[in-house]
Design a protein around this motif. Structure first.
Motif, PDB file in Angstrom:
ATOM      1  N   ARG A 176      41.067  74.868  35.261  1.00 32.28           N
ATOM      2  CA  ARG A 176      41.602  74.008  34.207  1.00 32.28           C
ATOM      3  C   ARG A 176      40.841  72.697  34.073  1.00 32.28           C
ATOM      4  O   ARG A 176      41.037  71.962  33.117  1.00 32.28           O
ATOM      5  N   ASP A 177      39.980  72.421  35.027  1.00 33.73           N
ATOM      6  CA  ASP A 177      39.137  71.229  34.956  1.00 33.73           C
ATOM      7  C   ASP A 177      37.819  71.537  35.660  1.00 33.73           C
ATOM      8  O   ASP A 177      37.533  71.025  36.735  1.00 33.73           O
ATOM      9  N   PRO A 178      36.998  72.421  35.045  1.00 28.94           N
ATOM     10  CA  PRO A 178      35.822  72.956  35.741  1.00 28.94           C
ATOM     11  C   PRO A 178      34.627  72.005  35.767  1.00 28.94           C
ATOM     12  O   PRO A 178      33.520  72.350  35.388  1.00 28.94           O
ATOM     13  N   ARG A 179      34.838  70.774  36.240  1.00 24.02           N
ATOM     14  CA  ARG A 179      33.748  69.810  36.246  1.00 24.02           C
ATOM     15  C   ARG A 179      32.694  70.124  37.294  1.00 24.02           C
ATOM     16  O   ARG A 179      31.569  69.650  37.200  1.00 24.02           O
ATOM     17  N   PHE A 180      33.055  70.948  38.314  1.00 23.96           N
ATOM     18  CA  PHE A 180      32.069  71.323  39.319  1.00 23.96           C
ATOM     19  C   PHE A 180      30.911  72.078  38.682  1.00 23.96           C
ATOM     20  O   PHE A 180      29.800  72.096  39.209  1.00 23.96           O
ATOM     21  N   GLU A 181      31.161  72.723  37.541  1.00 21.14           N
ATOM     22  CA  GLU A 181      30.120  73.484  36.872  1.00 21.14           C
ATOM     23  C   GLU A 181      29.084  72.574  36.218  1.00 21.14           C
ATOM     24  O   GLU A 181      28.069  73.041  35.713  1.00 21.14           O
ATOM     25  N   GLU A 182      29.315  71.245  36.185  1.00 22.69           N
ATOM     26  CA  GLU A 182      28.385  70.341  35.538  1.00 22.69           C
ATOM     27  C   GLU A 182      27.170  70.056  36.409  1.00 22.69           C
ATOM     28  O   GLU A 182      26.175  69.509  35.937  1.00 22.69           O
ATOM     29  N   LEU A 183      27.214  70.404  37.684  1.00 22.96           N
ATOM     30  CA  LEU A 183      26.059  70.257  38.554  1.00 22.96           C
ATOM     31  C   LEU A 183      25.205  71.512  38.453  1.00 22.96           C
ATOM     32  O   LEU A 183      25.709  72.631  38.561  1.00 22.96           O
ATOM     33  N   LEU A 184      23.897  71.331  38.235  1.00 24.45           N
ATOM     34  CA  LEU A 184      23.004  72.478  38.190  1.00 24.45           C
ATOM     35  C   LEU A 184      23.026  73.173  39.550  1.00 24.45           C
ATOM     36  O   LEU A 184      22.736  72.559  40.573  1.00 24.45           O
ATOM     37  N   HIS A 185      23.384  74.434  39.569  1.00 19.80           N
ATOM     38  CA  HIS A 185      23.527  75.145  40.830  1.00 19.80           C
ATOM     39  C   HIS A 185      23.232  76.637  40.631  1.00 19.80           C
ATOM     40  O   HIS A 185      23.061  77.111  39.512  1.00 19.80           O
ATOM     41  N   TYR A 186      23.181  77.353  41.724  1.00 22.83           N
ATOM     42  CA  TYR A 186      22.981  78.793  41.685  1.00 22.83           C
ATOM     43  C   TYR A 186      23.657  79.407  42.910  1.00 22.83           C
ATOM     44  O   TYR A 186      23.985  78.710  43.868  1.00 22.83           O
TER      45      TYR A 186
ATOM     46  N   ASP B  33      37.745  79.200  27.487  1.00 19.46           N
ATOM     47  CA  ASP B  33      39.096  79.190  26.913  1.00 19.46           C
ATOM     48  C   ASP B  33      39.465  77.764  26.527  1.00 19.46           C
ATOM     49  O   ASP B  33      39.564  76.882  27.378  1.00 19.46           O
ATOM     50  N   ASP B  34      39.660  77.522  25.237  1.00 22.00           N
ATOM     51  CA  ASP B  34      40.075  76.203  24.736  1.00 22.00           C
ATOM     52  C   ASP B  34      39.104  75.098  25.155  1.00 22.00           C
ATOM     53  O   ASP B  34      39.532  74.017  25.553  1.00 22.00           O
ATOM     54  N   SER B  35      37.807  75.361  25.097  1.00 23.49           N
ATOM     55  CA  SER B  35      36.812  74.378  25.504  1.00 23.49           C
ATOM     56  C   SER B  35      35.592  74.483  24.618  1.00 23.49           C
ATOM     57  O   SER B  35      35.364  75.498  23.945  1.00 23.49           O
ATOM     58  N   LYS B  36      34.781  73.455  24.635  1.00 23.11           N
ATOM     59  CA  LYS B  36      33.495  73.475  23.955  1.00 23.11           C
ATOM     60  C   LYS B  36      32.540  72.568  24.708  1.00 23.11           C
ATOM     61  O   LYS B  36      32.955  71.690  25.473  1.00 23.11           O
ATOM     62  N   GLY B  37      31.247  72.786  24.514  1.00 19.67           N
ATOM     63  CA  GLY B  37      30.263  71.963  25.189  1.00 19.67           C
ATOM     64  C   GLY B  37      28.893  72.589  25.135  1.00 19.67           C
ATOM     65  O   GLY B  37      28.574  73.370  24.217  1.00 19.67           O
ATOM     66  N   GLU B  38      28.073  72.269  26.129  1.00 17.60           N
ATOM     67  CA  GLU B  38      26.699  72.754  26.178  1.00 17.60           C
ATOM     68  C   GLU B  38      26.394  73.276  27.575  1.00 17.60           C
ATOM     69  O   GLU B  38      26.751  72.648  28.575  1.00 17.60           O
ATOM     70  N   ALA B  39      25.721  74.420  27.636  1.00 13.24           N
ATOM     71  CA  ALA B  39      25.329  75.007  28.914  1.00 13.24           C
ATOM     72  C   ALA B  39      23.813  75.013  29.029  1.00 13.24           C
ATOM     73  O   ALA B  39      23.103  75.052  28.020  1.00 13.24           O
ATOM     74  N   PHE B  40      23.350  74.956  30.280  1.00 15.12           N
ATOM     75  CA  PHE B  40      21.933  75.161  30.561  1.00 15.12           C
ATOM     76  C   PHE B  40      21.858  76.326  31.533  1.00 15.12           C
ATOM     77  O   PHE B  40      22.420  76.269  32.631  1.00 15.12           O
TER      78      PHE B  40
ATOM     79  N   GLU C 280      34.129  65.787  26.484  1.00  8.37           N
ATOM     80  CA  GLU C 280      35.294  65.048  26.971  1.00  8.37           C
ATOM     81  C   GLU C 280      36.506  65.232  26.076  1.00  8.37           C
ATOM     82  O   GLU C 280      37.640  65.161  26.525  1.00  8.37           O
ATOM     83  N   SER C 281      36.262  65.458  24.784  1.00  4.11           N
ATOM     84  CA  SER C 281      37.382  65.578  23.848  1.00  4.11           C
ATOM     85  C   SER C 281      38.069  66.940  23.918  1.00  4.11           C
ATOM     86  O   SER C 281      39.116  67.140  23.323  1.00  4.11           O
ATOM     87  N   SER C 282      37.462  67.880  24.649  1.00  7.50           N
ATOM     88  CA  SER C 282      38.049  69.217  24.706  1.00  7.50           C
ATOM     89  C   SER C 282      38.875  69.397  25.976  1.00  7.50           C
ATOM     90  O   SER C 282      38.683  68.711  26.969  1.00  7.50           O
ATOM     91  N   ASP C 283      39.827  70.321  25.898  1.00  6.38           N
ATOM     92  CA  ASP C 283      40.609  70.685  27.071  1.00  6.38           C
ATOM     93  C   ASP C 283      39.796  71.684  27.886  1.00  6.38           C
ATOM     94  O   ASP C 283      39.706  72.855  27.544  1.00  6.38           O
ATOM     95  N   SER C 284      39.182  71.199  28.950  1.00  3.22           N
ATOM     96  CA  SER C 284      38.263  72.040  29.718  1.00  3.22           C
ATOM     97  C   SER C 284      39.029  73.123  30.471  1.00  3.22           C
ATOM     98  O   SER C 284      39.782  72.835  31.394  1.00  3.22           O
ATOM     99  N   LYS C 285      38.813  74.360  30.072  1.00  4.39           N
ATOM    100  CA  LYS C 285      39.499  75.473  30.714  1.00  4.39           C
ATOM    101  C   LYS C 285      38.637  76.722  30.579  1.00  4.39           C
ATOM    102  O   LYS C 285      38.139  77.030  29.488  1.00  4.39           O
ATOM    103  N   ALA C 286      38.426  77.427  31.687  1.00  4.40           N
ATOM    104  CA  ALA C 286      37.584  78.619  31.655  1.00  4.40           C
ATOM    105  C   ALA C 286      37.977  79.571  32.771  1.00  4.40           C
ATOM    106  O   ALA C 286      38.350  79.154  33.864  1.00  4.40           O
TER     107      ALA C 286
END
Length: 290
Positions: free
Chosen positions: A23-33, A43-50, A78-84
């Motif tokens: 419901r708050d997947p901010r850990f995914e904002e760090l480039l990782h593998y 789900d109910d989110s928008k943004g940009e992926a790399f 930030e304006s979206s409800d981060s959920k995935a």
């Protein structure tokens, strides 16, 4: 400077299929593998992926399949409800003779292509996919496995799929090589649109001489350093042309180029269109009722 990090997916009560709703997947904002294949349902989110070596936008209902060892990150607006929904399983889960059966041909092809990162658009059946994810969260044993197979079957049979990265990471076989490549790639990701990025600086990040670095990057990616930088810059240019009112010259300089003619030449080489033709193509797509 944040470098790509190797992430260990923990065992969850002995399960080899890891599924959750973030419901708050901010850990995914760090480039990782990580070694596991990852499938993400937005789900109910928008943004940009790399993913790999490409930027791509995401929105509600889209699905991403990310192969083992592929660097990735999701930046949620930030304006979206981060959920995935996030699913992870090891490539060996379908190992042995099982994946070689004729009936598994579509699944085998899907998993093979995942080394490039795959994006499924909004045309997928989101309610059904979400049901599979929730079943994998709630169920145990065979019902959980059947939900995984159902999800993979739906994705394997979909034709509405886009390959994201221009190359895979299957050639990188050890963690040291992955760490080095991802340090380099994260540095390029942070600096590719700046004039001051240089081959010498990137080689220093890899702790290598320029000559050794050029040989290394060519061997591991089958591309030259210059080609990778140009692809990142043209990718940003395409995004700016599609989403802003900047003119072509402004896009050229904001993408990291300092010469308009060089920008136009590389743009056409990679997209098979001049910047002007690309803009006209976008306008035509927007005006088309289909």
């Amino acid at each position: 400077m944040k470098y790509a990090e190797a992430v260990l997916v923990p065992e969850t009560q002995g399960n080899s299929i890891h599924c959750r709703l973030d419901r708050d997947p901010r850990f995914e904002e760090l480039l990782h593998y990580h070694d596991e294949i990852e499938i993400v349902l937005i789900d109910d989110s928008k943004g940009e992926a790399f993913i790999g070596d490409r930027f791509v936008d995401f929105s509600c209902g889209q699905v991403f399949v990310i192969g083992s060892g592929v660097p990735h990150r999701f930046i949620f607006k930030e304006s979206s409800d981060s959920k995935a929904f996030v699913l992870q399983f090891h490539p060996s889960y379908f190992g042995g003779h099982f994946i070689e059966n004729k009936e598994m041909a579509d699944l085998k092809h899907l998993l093979k292509r995942s080394v490039h990162g795959l994006k499924f658009s909004n045309n997928v059946d989101k309610p059904q996919l979400e049901a599979y994810f929730r079943s994998m969260i709630d169920e145990k044993g065979m019902p959980k496995v059947l939900a995984l197979l159902g999800l993979l079957n739906q994705l394997s049979s979909s034709e509405d799929v886009e390959q994201i990265s221009s190359y895979g990471y299957e050639k990188i076989s050890n963690s040291t090589a992955k760490d080095r490549l991802n340090k380099v790639y994260d540095y390029m990701l942070e600096n590719y649109d700046k004039d001051e990025i240089s081959l010498e600086k990137v080689a220093a990040v890899a702790n290598m001489s320029v000559y050794s670095f050029c040989r290394y990057i060519k061997k591991t990616t089958n591309k030259t350093y210059g080609t990778i930088i140009n692809e990142l810059r043209i990718g940003k240019a395409c995004k700016l042309l599609a989403e802003t009112d900047l003119n072509i010259a402004e896009v050229c300089y904001q993408s990291g180029f300092n010469n308009l003619s060089n920008f136009s030449r590389i743009f056409k080489k990679l997209t098979h269109k001049t910047p002007k033709e690309y803009v006209n193509h976008l306008k035509l797509k927007k005006s088309s009722p289909f």
